[in-house]
Enzyme design. Sequence first.
Site, PDB file in Angstrom:
ATOM      1  N   TYR A 119      -3.653  -0.172   9.843  1.00 15.43           N
ATOM      2  CA  TYR A 119      -3.446  -0.544   8.439  1.00 15.43           C
ATOM      3  C   TYR A 119      -2.013  -0.193   8.012  1.00 15.43           C
ATOM      4  O   TYR A 119      -1.321  -0.998   7.378  1.00 15.43           O
ATOM      5  CB  TYR A 119      -4.481   0.209   7.603  1.00 15.43           C
ATOM      6  N   SER A 145       0.849  -1.199   0.000  1.00 18.81           N
ATOM      7  CA  SER A 145       0.000   0.000   0.000  1.00 18.81           C
ATOM      8  C   SER A 145       0.881   1.245   0.000  1.00 18.81           C
ATOM      9  O   SER A 145       2.087   1.159   0.294  1.00 18.81           O
ATOM     10  CB  SER A 145      -0.848  -0.034   1.275  1.00 18.81           C
TER      11      SER A 145
HETATM   12  C1  GCO Z   1      -6.999   5.257   3.013  1.00 17.73           C
HETATM   13  C2  GCO Z   1      -7.101   4.289   1.850  1.00 17.73           C
HETATM   14  C3  GCO Z   1      -5.801   3.589   1.620  1.00 17.73           C
HETATM   15  C4  GCO Z   1      -5.858   2.807   0.331  1.00 17.73           C
HETATM   16  C5  GCO Z   1      -4.579   2.250  -0.206  1.00 17.73           C
HETATM   17  C6  GCO Z   1      -3.505   3.286  -0.427  1.00 17.73           C
HETATM   18  O1  GCO Z   1      -7.927   5.326   3.801  1.00 17.73           O
HETATM   19  O2  GCO Z   1      -5.993   5.979   3.077  1.00 17.73           O
HETATM   20  O3  GCO Z   1      -8.149   3.391   1.997  1.00 17.73           O
HETATM   21  O4  GCO Z   1      -5.410   2.878   2.703  1.00 17.73           O
HETATM   22  O5  GCO Z   1      -6.803   1.799   0.418  1.00 17.73           O
HETATM   23  O6  GCO Z   1      -4.098   1.164   0.524  1.00 17.73           O
HETATM   24  O7  GCO Z   1      -2.371   2.656  -0.942  1.00 17.73           O
END
Ligand code: GCO
Length: 263
Positions: free
Chosen positions: A160, A147
């Site tokens: 995340y 990501s």
């Molecule tokens: C957020 C997005 C990201 C994307 C992606 C970016 O809330 O910033 O959902 O997390 O999904 O992974 O690369």
Amino acid sequence: MGISLFDLNGKTALVTGSTHGLGMAMAKGLGQAGATLVVNGNSSQQKIDQAVAYYQSEGIKAVGFKFNVTDEQDVIKAIHRIQTEVGHIDILVNNAGIIKRVPLEDMEVADFKEVIDVDLVSPFIVSKHVVKSMMARKQGKIINICSMMSELGRNTVSAYAAAKGGLKMLTKNMATEWAKHNIQVNGIGPGYFATSQTAPIRIEGHPFNEFIVNRTPAAKWGDPDDLAGAIIFLASKASDYVNGHILYVDGGILATIGKPAIE
Ligand code: GCO
Ligand code: CA
């Protein structure tokens, strides 16, 4: 040589979380290059059946397996069934993932752990149980879906980002340990793509929507189909000496500090 470097005919690819979103777009790319798809999801059999029917309507060979990537016993059983019913897995794409958008100081520990479990621990679990047959056959491709948050922080997505940063390093460590078996482990780091996951922050008038267009040198959200070239490259012979690399497909986001809304 030439185009045959990218040919995936005769290869079987397991793509976790391939019933929708980026997983589906990447799986479709692999299928169009000739691979047989093993489609995975965990929400419902109906969703898997619908995805399989979609791939087949595109002329792609596809079979579906419902299992929970965070549950090691479930993974072991599923991999065993795939290997006996479909054949050995040549390409593994660890794509299944979740996100929770909560300010860090308000986040429940259980929610933080759930994100780490799905986005970081499950690529380890699935790879662990697929890699042994790759080692025995002295060939394999593992692609971990990273990501922008493997490199950058952002308000509300701490768990995340922690997981995706970890997944980048897990990718490098997998390459370190398994390259000698002729297994290539790489990552793809998608930028901001128009999918259901980003739907809540992409709606017209949402400040984030405008922010992303302004922050991305390409000046638009990515189309999921834009990932096909990267995934085919990393799944094919074309990348046989590429190992431990994260290929960012981001319209240039990581190349730049960004620009003010008005120049
Ligand atoms: C957020 C997005 C990201 C994307 C992606 C970016 O809330 O910033 O959902 O997390 O999904 O992974 O690369
Ligand atoms: Ca498209």
